[in-house]
Write an enzyme that holds these catalytic residues in place. Structure first.
Site, mmCIF file in Angstrom:
data_model
loop_
_atom_site.group_PDB
_atom_site.id
_atom_site.type_symbol
_atom_site.label_atom_id
_atom_site.label_comp_id
_atom_site.label_asym_id
_atom_site.label_seq_id
_atom_site.Cartn_x
_atom_site.Cartn_y
_atom_site.Cartn_z
ATOM 1 N N ASP A 44 2.963 -72.553 103.682
ATOM 2 C CA ASP A 44 2.461 -73.185 102.462
ATOM 3 C C ASP A 44 1.091 -72.574 102.197
ATOM 4 O OD1 ASP A 44 1.196 -74.775 100.599
ATOM 5 O OD2 ASP A 44 1.937 -76.666 101.428
ATOM 6 N N ILE A 45 0.992 -71.781 101.134
ATOM 7 C CA ILE A 45 -0.253 -71.019 100.930
ATOM 8 C C ILE A 45 -1.440 -71.912 100.561
ATOM 9 C CG2 ILE A 45 0.928 -68.857 100.376
ATOM 10 C CD1 ILE A 45 0.113 -69.395 97.378
ATOM 11 N N THR A 70 5.338 -72.304 88.978
ATOM 12 C CA THR A 70 5.748 -71.619 87.743
ATOM 13 C C THR A 70 6.326 -72.563 86.689
ATOM 14 O OG1 THR A 70 7.875 -71.115 88.782
ATOM 15 C CG2 THR A 70 6.192 -69.395 88.869
ATOM 16 N N THR A 109 0.120 -63.267 85.230
ATOM 17 C CA THR A 109 0.977 -63.531 84.078
ATOM 18 C C THR A 109 0.311 -63.243 82.740
ATOM 19 O OG1 THR A 109 2.069 -65.358 82.907
ATOM 20 C CG2 THR A 109 0.192 -65.943 84.234
ATOM 21 N N ASP A 110 1.132 -63.007 81.736
ATOM 22 C CA ASP A 110 0.655 -62.893 80.351
ATOM 23 C C ASP A 110 0.010 -64.194 79.865
ATOM 24 O OD1 ASP A 110 3.605 -63.589 80.603
ATOM 25 O OD2 ASP A 110 3.195 -64.293 78.567
ATOM 26 N N TYR A 133 -0.940 -73.971 83.114
ATOM 27 C CA TYR A 133 -0.402 -72.891 83.960
ATOM 28 C C TYR A 133 -1.269 -71.640 83.836
ATOM 29 C CZ TYR A 133 2.814 -69.051 85.207
ATOM 30 O OH TYR A 133 3.377 -67.920 85.747
ATOM 31 N N LYS A 137 -3.474 -69.780 86.761
ATOM 32 C CA LYS A 137 -3.207 -68.387 87.151
ATOM 33 C C LYS A 137 -4.467 -67.533 86.989
ATOM 34 C CE LYS A 137 0.208 -66.720 88.256
ATOM 35 N NZ LYS A 137 0.833 -66.524 89.605
#
Ligand SMILES: NC(=O)c1ccc[n+]([C@@H]2O[C@H](COP(=O)([O-])OP(=O)(O)OC[C@H]3O[C@@H](n4cnc5c(N)ncnc54)[C@H](OP(=O)(O)O)[C@@H]3O)[C@@H](O)[C@H]2O)c1
Length: 292
Positions: A44-45, A70, A109-110, A133, A137
């Site tokens: 689990d990071i 995500t 991500t975009d 989100y 990110k």
């Protein structure tokens, strides 16, 4: 596509059971690389002590962080969990690698951009996320850059398809069986990217000796979701006219979707890395890979 065999480097893949993690592990294993696959159940990071212990014990040369939160809509009401996975987690990996050695390939991500542009986003375009989100990110990008400036790569991608797990192309293939017609938005444009090509690209990057950088990797060309759905139907042998265009206004969702998600890949090719192939060719490869 093939990438150089990387038998001399030890790879660690986090989030190994996800869409990207699955393909990375499969390709690395097929290429004869030394790879340790760690799904969430094994690492689990978000747990900094566990991350440090794993990196200290395994001493990987290259870590690919394919772990992420995500669920774009769920993140709107659970930003704390999304932050833990998408920002604290990558920061934990970068901190451990700074202590013990090794490089980090972190995937972003975009959604770090506002999605209002009219030309492809270059890597140095100003991030302005409009969703929880996207904010988490972006925080992850900053965390890895701060903790591991000389050995962390941030690779932004977009519209990843191929599975396993939920993805647009699989949804279209399912709906093609279930419904006579399917309504798909035609006013959101992006860079469809087959996860197999993305995995190959990350392996090429991890095998190379290019300096740490923020990069974009997506398949070439642009498409709306409508275009992608029609191409999917056609490749599956179905009539593409069964896909009907609709506007985003007809699909309200908790998190706003970007109208423009096209990423420029000049940063990638300028380093001498393999140019991404057109999205239609990658989609065809993806669909024949499912059949095989
Ligand atoms: N999919 C896209 O269209 C897209 C577009 C742009 C960028 N990206 C980026 O590409 C990367 C890979 O995405 P993907 O499509 O492969 O996502 P995915 O299929 O959702 O895989 C993410 C994996 O991370 C795992 N995970 C979640 N929390 C974790 C934790 N605390 N520790 C360890 N693992 C954890 C998940 O496990 P559980 O399933 O058990 O939660 C899942 O297996 C992500 O960085 C994503 O932001 C994806």
């Amino acid at each position: 596509m093939s990438e150089p065999v990387t038998t001399d480097r030890h790879w660690l893949v986090t989030g190994a059971a996800g869409q990207l993690g699955h393909h990375l592990v499969r390709r690395l294993t097929a290429a004869g690389a030394r790879v340790t696959a760690m799904p969430r159940a094994e690492l689990d990071i978000t747990n900094g002590e566990d991350v440090d212990a794993a990196i200290s014990r395994l001493r990987p040369d290259v870590v690919v962080n394919a772990a992420a939160y995500t669920a774009v809509d769920a993140a709107e009401t659970d930003e704390a969990t999304a932050t833990a996975v998408n920002a604290t987690g990558p920061g934990n990996l970068a901190t451990a690698l700074a202590r013990h050695g090794g490089r980090l390939l972190h995937v972003s991500t975009d959604y770090v951009f506002d999605g209002t542009a009219h030309e492809p986003y270059e890597v140095d375009a100003t991030p302005a996320p409009r969703t929880a989100y996207g904010r988490t990110k972006l925080a992850g990008e900053l965390a890895v850059g701060a903790a591991l400036p000389d050995r962390a790569f941030v690779v932004r991608t977009a519209w990843v398809h191929g599975g396993p797990g939920p993805n647009f192309v699989d949804t279209m293939l399912r709906l093609e069986h279930e419904r006579p017609t399917v309504d798909v938005v035609s006013d959101q444009v992006g860079s469809p990217t087959w996860v197999g090509d993305l995995a190959g690209a990350l392996i090429e990057l991890g095998h190379s000796d290019v300096p740490a950088a923020t990069l974009h990797y997506v398949n070439a060309g642009t498409a709306s979701w409508f275009d992608l759905a029609r191409a999917t139907f056609a490749l599956a042998g179905a009539d593409p006219d069964r896909v009907r265009p609709v506007s985003s206004a007809q699909f309200t969702r908790p998190a706003p979707r970007p109208a423009w998600s096209v990423l420029a890949t000049r940063s990638w090719t300028d380093l001498g890395l393999t140019a991404p192939r057109p999205w239609r060719a990658a989609l065809a490869a993806s669909i024949s890979a499912r059949a095989g």
